[in-house]
Design a protein around this motif. Structure first.
Motif, PDB file in Angstrom:
ATOM      1  N   LYS A 190       0.823  -1.205   0.000  1.00  0.00           N
ATOM      2  CA  LYS A 190       0.000   0.000   0.000  1.00  0.00           C
ATOM      3  C   LYS A 190       0.859   1.258   0.000  1.00  0.00           C
ATOM      4  N   VAL A 191       2.010   1.191   0.657  1.00  0.00           N
ATOM      5  CA  VAL A 191       2.918   2.340   0.641  1.00  0.00           C
ATOM      6  C   VAL A 191       3.488   2.511  -0.762  1.00  0.00           C
ATOM      7  N   TYR A 192       3.894   1.411  -1.363  1.00  0.00           N
ATOM      8  CA  TYR A 192       4.376   1.495  -2.742  1.00  0.00           C
ATOM      9  C   TYR A 192       3.312   2.079  -3.660  1.00  0.00           C
ATOM     10  N   ALA A 193       2.080   1.608  -3.523  1.00  0.00           N
ATOM     11  CA  ALA A 193       1.005   2.113  -4.385  1.00  0.00           C
ATOM     12  C   ALA A 193       0.800   3.608  -4.193  1.00  0.00           C
ATOM     13  N   GLN A 194       0.855   4.072  -2.941  1.00  0.00           N
ATOM     14  CA  GLN A 194       0.673   5.488  -2.637  1.00  0.00           C
ATOM     15  C   GLN A 194       1.744   6.337  -3.317  1.00  0.00           C
ATOM     16  N   ILE A 195       2.997   5.946  -3.158  1.00  0.00           N
ATOM     17  CA  ILE A 195       4.073   6.799  -3.667  1.00  0.00           C
ATOM     18  C   ILE A 195       4.183   6.719  -5.182  1.00  0.00           C
ATOM     19  N   GLU A 196       3.873   5.560  -5.754  1.00  0.00           N
ATOM     20  CA  GLU A 196       3.885   5.457  -7.212  1.00  0.00           C
ATOM     21  C   GLU A 196       2.798   6.342  -7.824  1.00  0.00           C
ATOM     22  N   ASN A 197       1.610   6.277  -7.241  1.00  0.00           N
ATOM     23  CA  ASN A 197       0.504   7.093  -7.754  1.00  0.00           C
ATOM     24  C   ASN A 197       0.748   8.575  -7.528  1.00  0.00           C
ATOM     25  N   ASP A 198       1.387   8.915  -6.420  1.00  0.00           N
ATOM     26  CA  ASP A 198       1.688  10.323  -6.152  1.00  0.00           C
ATOM     27  C   ASP A 198       2.616  10.894  -7.227  1.00  0.00           C
ATOM     28  N   ILE A 199       3.635  10.137  -7.597  1.00  0.00           N
ATOM     29  CA  ILE A 199       4.559  10.641  -8.612  1.00  0.00           C
ATOM     30  C   ILE A 199       3.874  10.718  -9.967  1.00  0.00           C
ATOM     31  N   LEU A 200       3.098   9.712 -10.304  1.00  0.00           N
ATOM     32  CA  LEU A 200       2.371   9.743 -11.575  1.00  0.00           C
ATOM     33  C   LEU A 200       1.476  10.971 -11.674  1.00  0.00           C
ATOM     34  N   SER A 201       0.826  11.318 -10.562  1.00  0.00           N
ATOM     35  CA  SER A 201      -0.063  12.478 -10.562  1.00  0.00           C
ATOM     36  C   SER A 201       0.699  13.794 -10.608  1.00  0.00           C
ATOM     37  N   ALA A 202       1.981  13.765 -10.249  1.00  0.00           N
ATOM     38  CA  ALA A 202       2.771  14.996 -10.149  1.00  0.00           C
ATOM     39  C   ALA A 202       3.512  15.349 -11.428  1.00  0.00           C
ATOM     40  N   ILE A 203       3.852  14.358 -12.240  1.00  0.00           N
ATOM     41  CA  ILE A 203       4.771  14.572 -13.363  1.00  0.00           C
ATOM     42  C   ILE A 203       4.319  15.698 -14.285  1.00  0.00           C
ATOM     43  N   ILE A 233      11.637   3.145  -8.080  1.00  0.00           N
ATOM     44  CA  ILE A 233      10.646   2.604  -7.159  1.00  0.00           C
ATOM     45  C   ILE A 233       9.970   1.378  -7.774  1.00  0.00           C
ATOM     46  N   TYR A 234       9.574   1.461  -9.036  1.00  0.00           N
ATOM     47  CA  TYR A 234       8.964   0.324  -9.713  1.00  0.00           C
ATOM     48  C   TYR A 234       9.910  -0.882  -9.717  1.00  0.00           C
ATOM     49  N   LEU A 235      11.193  -0.640  -9.948  1.00  0.00           N
ATOM     50  CA  LEU A 235      12.163  -1.732  -9.997  1.00  0.00           C
ATOM     51  C   LEU A 235      12.216  -2.468  -8.667  1.00  0.00           C
ATOM     52  N   TYR A 236      12.255  -1.721  -7.571  1.00  0.00           N
ATOM     53  CA  TYR A 236      12.283  -2.335  -6.248  1.00  0.00           C
ATOM     54  C   TYR A 236      10.943  -2.975  -5.891  1.00  0.00           C
ATOM     55  N   ALA A 244      10.857  -0.229 -16.739  1.00  0.00           N
ATOM     56  CA  ALA A 244      11.520  -0.059 -18.037  1.00  0.00           C
ATOM     57  C   ALA A 244      10.891   1.077 -18.834  1.00  0.00           C
ATOM     58  N   ALA A 245       9.561   1.194 -18.755  1.00  0.00           N
ATOM     59  CA  ALA A 245       8.867   2.254 -19.505  1.00  0.00           C
ATOM     60  C   ALA A 245       9.268   3.638 -19.019  1.00  0.00           C
ATOM     61  N   GLU A 421      17.494   0.259 -16.355  1.00  0.00           N
ATOM     62  CA  GLU A 421      16.582  -0.103 -17.434  1.00  0.00           C
ATOM     63  C   GLU A 421      16.969  -1.448 -18.043  1.00  0.00           C
ATOM     64  N   ALA A 422      18.256  -1.651 -18.259  1.00  0.00           N
ATOM     65  CA  ALA A 422      18.703  -2.939 -18.803  1.00  0.00           C
ATOM     66  C   ALA A 422      18.303  -4.085 -17.882  1.00  0.00           C
ATOM     67  N   GLU A 423      18.387  -3.848 -16.580  1.00  0.00           N
ATOM     68  CA  GLU A 423      17.954  -4.853 -15.605  1.00  0.00           C
ATOM     69  C   GLU A 423      16.448  -5.084 -15.685  1.00  0.00           C
ATOM     70  N   ALA A 424      15.687  -3.995 -15.774  1.00  0.00           N
ATOM     71  CA  ALA A 424      14.228  -4.112 -15.852  1.00  0.00           C
ATOM     72  C   ALA A 424      13.801  -4.850 -17.116  1.00  0.00           C
ATOM     73  N   LEU A 425      14.618  -4.784 -18.160  1.00  0.00           N
ATOM     74  CA  LEU A 425      14.349  -5.503 -19.401  1.00  0.00           C
ATOM     75  C   LEU A 425      14.768  -6.966 -19.323  1.00  0.00           C
ATOM     76  N   GLY A 426      15.194  -7.397 -18.147  1.00  0.00           N
ATOM     77  CA  GLY A 426      15.567  -8.798 -17.949  1.00  0.00           C
ATOM     78  C   GLY A 426      16.955  -9.143 -18.429  1.00  0.00           C
ATOM     79  N   GLY A 427      17.761  -8.120 -18.711  1.00  0.00           N
ATOM     80  CA  GLY A 427      19.124  -8.378 -19.163  1.00  0.00           C
ATOM     81  C   GLY A 427      19.184  -9.036 -20.514  1.00  0.00           C
TER      82      GLY A 427
END
Length: 514
Positions: A190-203, A233-236, A244-245, A421-427
């Motif tokens: 829930k903390v992850y969801a909060q902070i991810e959504n907060d940044i998305l709303s701020a960009i 944050i998404y990676l963690y 990656a996006a 990003e290379a890591e998020a793409l699975g190497g």
């Protein structure tokens, strides 16, 4: 309003808000202190743009936790990795850093500031977000201030999540009438969801870029830095496609200038020149200056503005041998000997063009009788050159020299986001290969086939000593194998103990096995 020299404006939140939830200090406290103590009536502040901006600057100031004060993030997490030892003058020099390095860390010696300081930053942001909507300012400025506060709050929550995992989620100012003793820990998801959504709303309310010569603005959050933070944050949070996006938008075409103006600098070693601030590679940078004139009486209080890593990794009683003609040994400021480099890292980096910029080989110079120094705890003769203080970098301003080094700390840089990003793409895949090639090509290395192991190895060499390695090992699940000989225990040491004083009279529960 002119935001003159934004990066060097330092305003103590204790003076602004009366919130005593720890402004980089060593005082005992717990969740009770997140409430307003009554020394300042916030209802009569944040009335206009100038006052709101002052509060925003105080919220930014907490970024100095990465590299300011004795309990900074860089030396603490370096010392617990396989690349460095704790070091210092002796085995009892800083109970927290020593305990973390040998995995005897417990709730009593766990430095409370790692919990309290970030909650101070969150409290600052919460107060801003509560008051700014009613402040007298134009709507565009209001939206930007709100966006910056949201991103900073998300960043501070992210640091708490990856250190402690089980933390309270507080998104409003805690008033004296609230039942602050019973603020529970929240589900990390829930903390992850909060902070991810907060940044998305701020960009969308942030500027695309800030020109490097704009001293009134440089250092503030932009769309690019917000996306980089969100990608991390998404990676963690194990949301690799989303990570990656975000990173793809930050990075653009590997090796070229991205839409946000980011580009790898040609010379790797130039990143560590003390006055080479806010390069094209810098995405998120913690600002330091000697203009605060820090002294021992206020060191670690949140009012000092110097980079503590420089002093801490400096070599104890360093001196050059003046009897040798044309001695080419560098003139280095003596320091406290923390974070000596392990033989393992030194050997791992042999043949890499980044070796000399990363590691200072005092062992060789001493054998040649060019220098002398006093060995500290776990001395290897190898020191972290990226932050090693030079005599030429000593402050000439009033204040204690040790506390006023002005080297900034780059919390996120482009080579880092390329590799994430290379890591998020699975190497795997063409883009991951291009990202890896760009990092290696910058220092003249040829291409190697992309893989997760190749990315791990590249991160270790490229980012050595910048405070990322421990978190990388934990994220990859490699920490038990790499750190087992230090005492790391799987299922326990992936997160830190909650400081003992934070548990008293609260609903907080200690992390497992502590």
């Amino acid at each position: 309003m002119k935001n003159k020299n934004f990066i060097y404006k330092s305003i103590s939140v204790l003076m602004l808000t009366g919130i005593s939830f720890g402004a980089v200090s060593c005082n005992d406290s717990n969740l009770e202190d997140v409430k307003n103590t009554g020394t300042f009536d916030s209802n009569n502040y944040f009335k206009n743009e100038e006052q709101s901006f002052a509060g925003l600057v105080a919220t930014y100031d907490m970024m100095r936790k990465y590299s300011g004060g004795f309990e900074n993030m860089v030396t603490f997490f370096n010392g617990a990795s396989d690349d460095f030892y704790s070091g210092g003058g002796n085995s009892s020099d800083g109970a927290g850093i020593q305990g973390f390095s040998n995995y005897t860390l417990n709730p009593v010696i766990m430095p409370a500031s790692y919990w309290r300081d970030y909650y101070q930053g969150i409290a600052n942001a919460n107060l801003l977000l509560d008051r700014i909507p009613d402040a007298n300012m134009n709507d565009q400025t209001r939206k930007r201030f709100i966006a910056e506060a949201k991103v900073l709050r998300s960043l501070y929550y992210f640091e708490l999540l990856r250190m402690f995992k089980n933390i309270p989620l507080i998104t409003k100012p805690v008033l004296a009438t609230d039942d602050y003793y019973n603020i529970p820990q929240e589900d990390p998801a829930k903390v992850y969801a909060q902070i991810e959504n907060d940044i998305l709303s701020a960009i969308g309310d942030l500027p695309m870029t800030i020109a490097s010569n704009n001293l009134n603005e440089i250092g503030r959050i932009t769309q690019g830095s917000a996306r980089a933070i969100l990608g991390k944050i998404y990676l963690y949070d194990k949301k690799n496609p989303e990570a990656a996006a975000q990173f793809e938008q930050v990075n653009g075409t590997p090796g070229q200038t991205s839409q946000y103006g980011y580009k790898l600098v040609p010379n790797f070693s130039s990143l560590w020149v003390i006055d080479n601030k806010f390069t094209t590679e810098s995405i998120l940078e913690a600002m330091h200056t000697n203009k605060g004139n820090g002294i021992w009486d206020n060191w670690g209080s949140g009012k000092d503005e110097g980079n503590a890593v420089n002093q801490m990794v400096g070599i104890i009683s360093y001196g050059t041998n003046t009897s040798i003609p044309n001695n080419d040994a560098p003139s280095i400021h003596s320091g406290w000997g923390f974070n000596p480099v392990t033989d393992d890292l030194f050997n791992f980096m042999q043949g890499d063009p980044r070796l000399d910029a990363t590691i200072f080989n005092a062992k060789s110079l001493k054998q040649q009788n060019k220098i002398s120094y006093s060995p500290g705890f776990r001395d290897t003769g190898y020191f972290l050159n990226k932050y090693l203080p030079r005599k030429a970098d000593e402050s000439t301003q009033p204040g204690n020299t040790e506390l006023n080094f002005r080297q900034n700390y780059i919390a996120i840089r482009l080579a880092d986001t390329y590799l994430m990003e290379a890591e998020a793409l699975g190497g795997a895949g063409g883009r991951a290969q291009a990202l890896l090639d760009a990092v290696r090509g910058r220092v003249g290395l040829t291409s190697v086939p992309v893989s997760m192991q190749a990315i791990k190895d590249e991160r270790r060499r490229e980012l050595a000593g910048e405070g990322h390695r421990w978190f990388d090992l934990v994220r990859w699940g490699d920490a038990p194998a790499k750190l087992g000989t230090r005492g790391f225990k799987a299922g326990k040491n992936e997160i830190l103990p909650i400081p003992f004083n934070e548990l008293i009279n609260t609903a907080l529960k200690q992390n497992p096995l502590y």
